[in-house]
Write a protein that holds these residues in place. Structure first.
Motif, PDB file in Angstrom:
ATOM      1  N   LEU A   1       0.819  -1.215   0.000  1.00  0.00           N
ATOM      2  CA  LEU A   1       0.000   0.000   0.000  1.00  0.00           C
ATOM      3  C   LEU A   1       0.851   1.263   0.000  1.00  0.00           C
ATOM      4  CD1 LEU A   1      -2.861  -1.022   2.455  1.00  0.00           C
ATOM      5  CD2 LEU A   1      -2.986  -0.791  -0.034  1.00  0.00           C
ATOM      6  N   LEU A   2       2.025   1.208   0.650  1.00  0.00           N
ATOM      7  CA  LEU A   2       2.927   2.363   0.647  1.00  0.00           C
ATOM      8  C   LEU A   2       3.388   2.718  -0.761  1.00  0.00           C
ATOM      9  CD1 LEU A   2       5.179   1.752   3.797  1.00  0.00           C
ATOM     10  CD2 LEU A   2       3.532   3.613   3.446  1.00  0.00           C
ATOM     11  N   VAL A   3       3.475   1.728  -1.622  1.00  0.00           N
ATOM     12  CA  VAL A   3       3.874   1.971  -3.015  1.00  0.00           C
ATOM     13  C   VAL A   3       2.652   2.171  -3.902  1.00  0.00           C
ATOM     14  CG1 VAL A   3       5.097   0.997  -4.998  1.00  0.00           C
ATOM     15  CG2 VAL A   3       5.968   0.603  -2.678  1.00  0.00           C
ATOM     16  N   GLU A   4       1.616   1.360  -3.676  1.00  0.00           N
ATOM     17  CA  GLU A   4       0.446   1.349  -4.557  1.00  0.00           C
ATOM     18  C   GLU A   4      -0.348   2.654  -4.480  1.00  0.00           C
ATOM     19  OE1 GLU A   4      -1.867  -1.622  -6.996  1.00  0.00           O
ATOM     20  OE2 GLU A   4       0.178  -0.957  -6.660  1.00  0.00           O
ATOM     21  N   ILE A   5      -0.576   3.156  -3.295  1.00  0.00           N
ATOM     22  CA  ILE A   5      -1.393   4.365  -3.144  1.00  0.00           C
ATOM     23  C   ILE A   5      -0.741   5.579  -3.834  1.00  0.00           C
ATOM     24  CG2 ILE A   5      -2.301   6.030  -1.474  1.00  0.00           C
ATOM     25  CD1 ILE A   5      -2.905   3.656   0.373  1.00  0.00           C
ATOM     26  N   PRO A   6       0.561   5.842  -3.613  1.00  0.00           N
ATOM     27  CA  PRO A   6       1.180   6.951  -4.368  1.00  0.00           C
ATOM     28  C   PRO A   6       1.109   6.754  -5.879  1.00  0.00           C
ATOM     29  CG  PRO A   6       2.558   6.323  -2.522  1.00  0.00           C
ATOM     30  CD  PRO A   6       1.491   5.288  -2.607  1.00  0.00           C
ATOM     31  N   LEU A   7       1.267   5.517  -6.352  1.00  0.00           N
ATOM     32  CA  LEU A   7       1.182   5.261  -7.789  1.00  0.00           C
ATOM     33  C   LEU A   7      -0.211   5.615  -8.330  1.00  0.00           C
ATOM     34  CD1 LEU A   7       3.073   1.871  -8.368  1.00  0.00           C
ATOM     35  CD2 LEU A   7       3.628   4.091  -9.381  1.00  0.00           C
ATOM     36  N   ILE A   8      -1.225   5.247  -7.592  1.00  0.00           N
ATOM     37  CA  ILE A   8      -2.605   5.553  -8.001  1.00  0.00           C
ATOM     38  C   ILE A   8      -2.834   7.066  -8.021  1.00  0.00           C
ATOM     39  CG2 ILE A   8      -5.031   5.347  -7.347  1.00  0.00           C
ATOM     40  CD1 ILE A   8      -4.329   2.555  -6.225  1.00  0.00           C
ATOM     41  N   LEU A   9      -2.350   7.748  -6.971  1.00  0.00           N
ATOM     42  CA  LEU A   9      -2.518   9.212  -6.905  1.00  0.00           C
ATOM     43  C   LEU A   9      -1.770   9.911  -8.042  1.00  0.00           C
ATOM     44  CD1 LEU A   9      -2.191   9.763  -3.038  1.00  0.00           C
ATOM     45  CD2 LEU A   9      -4.289   9.793  -4.429  1.00  0.00           C
ATOM     46  N   ILE A  10      -0.576   9.444  -8.345  1.00  0.00           N
ATOM     47  CA  ILE A  10       0.194  10.026  -9.453  1.00  0.00           C
ATOM     48  C   ILE A  10      -0.537   9.805 -10.770  1.00  0.00           C
ATOM     49  CG2 ILE A  10       2.326   9.790 -10.798  1.00  0.00           C
ATOM     50  CD1 ILE A  10       3.747   9.112  -8.146  1.00  0.00           C
TER      51      ILE A  10
END
Length: 350
Positions: free
Chosen positions: A189-198
């Protein structure tokens, strides 16, 4: 209602429930958004131009073998595209290369195969589809083309308007792959959430409202077209596991003899697989003991052929060319299964 039928229905729903819990959030939803972006934001016309009579052979065959990824075609949409490029003078070689490869390397198909059946089968499906599609195309050209004519070079496609689409593709692909690499929920989630927001941010920055609407429309179209059939496939795949004795599967498509690969290839060619439904059905058969070699043969022959598909192909190309193409598909699918099983038997795993 008969108790046994009730039991089979409960088994089907249990299979469906397990599938929804495991695969929808981190697999299907990102894959649908990715496929929708490809279908709406990449220019199909730019890709189809490479099949024209003025395209060099090495260009037309190469693009034909890999264009399914960019065109996001499935078994139902590949036939009119094939008919169009064939009638417009693409030549039977590049046209049949595209016809075989495009449904097999549909980005949804490859991702879903890798997620459900394993990355070894997913990668093998993509590589075999690309390689063997060229073999089929060259064989068809060698058998039937008598006048190749002089071909002129064409401009490659890589205009500025495609640059942002390519970066969006990378971001969406990362969202899809990260859960497979980072299995711990906290790290993922630490990686996935920023990727989604970007991805959300650049979607608004790079693309117009009309382009975003087109992307969402294509994504929703794919969801509506594929999901109901896919869920039905999962439901009946659960029932198949309950109905078919495992010893029959091991005997006929276990991969112990050459007949297993022919049976797998021919049976897949005769069946009709809606987009992605081949994966849960083949998954059910592997649970019962089907070997990975016959599974690959089915993954290649299934999307490429079906009884309705064979009729349409024969009407477009003529009976002789159509039957030759069908025979080539069955043979190369079985051969690929044999080679893949041999590869795995040597202890090399992907």
């Amino acid at each position: 209602m008969d108790p046994y039928i009730t039991h089979l229905i409960s088994v089907g729903f249990a299979s469906l429930q397990e599938y929804l819990a495991l695969h929808v959030l981190l697999c299907l939803i990102p894959a649908f958004f990715l496929a929708g972006a490809i279908a709406s934001l990449f220019s199909k016309e730019s890709v189809l131009t490479f099949f024209g009579a003025d395209a060099p052979k090495h260009v037309s065959y190469s693009v034909a073998a890999v264009s399914g990824c960019l065109l996001a075609v499935c078994s139902c949409t590949v036939l009119p595209l094939f008919a169009g490029i064939y009638k417009r003078g693409a030549g039977i070689g590049p046209a049949t290369t595209f016809l075989f490869s495009a449904p097999a390397i549909n980005i949804l198909a490859i991702v879903y195969t890798a997620k459900i059946l394993g990355y070894d089968l997913g990668i093998a499906r993509a590589l075999a589809a690309i390689t063997l599609s060229v073999v089929i195309g060259l064989s068809m050209a060698l058998i039937f083309e008598r006048n190749n004519g002089e071909r002129k070079s064409i401009k490659t496609f890589g205009e500025e308007k495609h640059a942002h689409s390519a970066w969006l593709f990378v971001l969406l692909l990362a969202i899809l792959v990260v859960p497979e690499i980072l299995t711990a929920w906290s790290t993922m989630l630490l990686v996935e959430i920023p990727l989604i927001l970007i991805t959300v941010y650049v979607s608004f920055k790079w693309f117009t409202a009309e382009e975003r609407q087109s992307w969402m429309s294509e994504t929703w179209f794919l969801v509506k077209m594929i999901t109901p059939l896919l869920l039905v496939g999962v439901f009946f795949a659960g029932i198949i596991v309950e109905l078919i004795p495992a010893e029959y599967v091991v005997e006929y498509v276990g991969g112990a003899n050459a007949g297993s690969y022919i049976i797998a290839s021919v049976s897949a060619a005769l069946m009709y697989f809606s987009t992605l439904t081949e994966v849960p059905i083949i998954s059910a058969l592997t649970v019962l003991g089907m070997g990975k070699g016959p599974a690959l043969a089915m993954l290649l022959a299934g999307p490429a052929l079906s009884l309705p598909n064979m009729i349409v192909i024969s009407r477009i190309m003529g009976l002789k060319k159509g039957m030759t193409y069908i025979l080539l598909v069955v043979i190369v699918a079985a051969f690929s299964g044999i080679m893949f099983a041999s590869y795995l038997a040597n202890g090399i795993q992907v």
